[in-house]
Design a protein around this motif. Sequence first.
Motif, short mmCIF file in Angstrom:
data_model
loop_
_atom_site.label_atom_id
_atom_site.label_comp_id
_atom_site.label_asym_id
_atom_site.label_seq_id
_atom_site.Cartn_x
_atom_site.Cartn_y
_atom_site.Cartn_z
N PRO A 148 0.80 -1.23 -0.20
CA PRO A 148 -0.01 -0.23 0.07
C PRO A 148 0.76 1.36 0.15
O PRO A 148 0.37 2.44 -0.47
N GLY A 149 2.08 1.15 0.73
CA GLY A 149 2.90 2.61 0.58
C GLY A 149 3.84 2.59 -0.61
O GLY A 149 4.52 3.39 -0.47
N ALA A 150 3.77 1.91 -1.80
CA ALA A 150 4.58 1.81 -2.67
C ALA A 150 4.77 3.22 -3.45
O ALA A 150 5.88 3.68 -3.81
N GLU A 151 3.51 3.91 -3.22
CA GLU A 151 3.52 5.22 -4.01
C GLU A 151 4.48 6.13 -3.38
O GLU A 151 4.75 7.30 -3.78
N LEU A 152 4.94 6.02 -1.99
CA LEU A 152 5.66 6.99 -1.38
C LEU A 152 7.18 6.69 -1.17
O LEU A 152 7.94 7.10 -0.50
N ASP A 153 7.65 5.98 -2.14
CA ASP A 153 8.99 5.39 -2.32
C ASP A 153 9.72 6.72 -2.84
O ASP A 153 9.90 6.72 -3.90
N PHE A 154 10.17 7.54 -1.96
CA PHE A 154 11.28 8.60 -2.53
C PHE A 154 12.53 8.34 -1.91
O PHE A 154 13.44 9.19 -1.48
N GLN A 155 12.73 7.00 -1.43
CA GLN A 155 14.06 6.58 -0.80
C GLN A 155 14.83 5.77 -1.66
O GLN A 155 15.79 6.04 -2.29
N THR A 156 14.26 4.22 -2.02
CA THR A 156 14.89 3.63 -3.01
C THR A 156 14.82 4.12 -4.31
O THR A 156 16.18 3.95 -4.88
N ALA A 157 13.63 4.51 -4.65
CA ALA A 157 13.95 5.09 -6.17
C ALA A 157 14.90 6.41 -6.39
O ALA A 157 15.45 6.27 -7.33
N TYR A 158 14.91 7.14 -5.35
CA TYR A 158 15.72 8.23 -5.35
C TYR A 158 17.28 7.84 -5.59
O TYR A 158 18.07 8.14 -6.30
N MET A 159 17.71 6.92 -4.68
CA MET A 159 19.12 6.27 -4.54
C MET A 159 19.44 5.52 -5.85
O MET A 159 20.48 5.70 -6.42
N ARG A 160 18.24 4.78 -6.54
CA ARG A 160 18.66 4.30 -7.83
C ARG A 160 18.86 5.27 -8.78
O ARG A 160 19.67 5.22 -9.62
N ALA A 161 18.07 6.15 -8.80
CA ALA A 161 18.10 7.48 -9.77
C ALA A 161 19.55 8.17 -9.85
O ALA A 161 20.06 8.56 -10.55
N TRP A 162 19.99 8.16 -8.56
CA TRP A 162 21.12 9.06 -8.25
C TRP A 162 22.40 8.29 -8.72
O TRP A 162 23.25 8.64 -9.46
N LEU A 163 22.51 6.83 -8.31
CA LEU A 163 23.18 5.93 -8.64
C LEU A 163 23.60 5.87 -10.31
O LEU A 163 24.73 5.74 -10.79
N GLY A 164 22.51 5.80 -10.98
CA GLY A 164 22.38 5.86 -12.42
C GLY A 164 23.02 6.96 -13.03
O GLY A 164 23.55 6.74 -13.99
N PHE A 165 22.46 8.21 -12.32
CA PHE A 165 23.38 9.33 -13.01
C PHE A 165 24.84 9.39 -12.98
O PHE A 165 25.30 9.92 -13.94
N ILE A 166 25.22 9.03 -11.81
CA ILE A 166 26.63 8.93 -11.89
C ILE A 166 27.40 7.56 -12.43
O ILE A 166 28.39 7.57 -12.34
#
Length: 206
Positions: A148-166
């Motif tokens: 139910p809380g999946a739409e509030l993921d600004f933690q794992t998703a953010y880390m993956r996005a940052w890692l991909g950027f670098i």
Amino acid sequence: MSRLLHVSASPRGERSRSDKVARRLIAALGAAEVETLDLAATALPAFDGAAIEGRYDLIEGRAVDPAVLAAWDGIRAAVAHFLSFDRIVFSVPMWNFGVPWRLKQYIDVLTQPGLAFTVDAAGVTGLAAGRQAILVCSGALDIRPGQPGAELDFQTAYMRAWLGFIGITDVHEVQVRPTYGSPAEVEAAMDRAYAEADRLAAALNG
């Protein structure tokens, strides 16, 4: 992979559930050299207004205050230190749907053009390519896919996005959640996370 950096983003020390799972995972991985960066106890370089303005002065060859030069020496050293490792394990508790502010500060220090990434007509090139990252993410909210809380993921998703950027695209994760509830529920969450960490270590060592 011979050099492993454990970036601990929790200030809770021995009480940190993400750290407990990360330490078990790291022990099972058996790296030749392991270093822990406790962000709560580390004096990170200041990335403030003076440092930002100083960056443009340095790029354009203008005189720079000695304090700004020292700040940029610290930033370069932090990036070089991060890039000296083959594998990085992050233990990341969820704070207010995202990551702790000390981890965000560390990310802001590292994510510098010409040091962690470059930009040209072809786009962004991450300079940390070839490394592996493992995210051990904990939180009271169960943000795993399908929960139910999946739409509030600004933690794992953010880390993956940052890692991909670098440039780090070899990313694995272990979820430690929910960490709030009855003692039995929290214990079950820890047991699941430990088992997940053991499976991941076995797969990566294989």
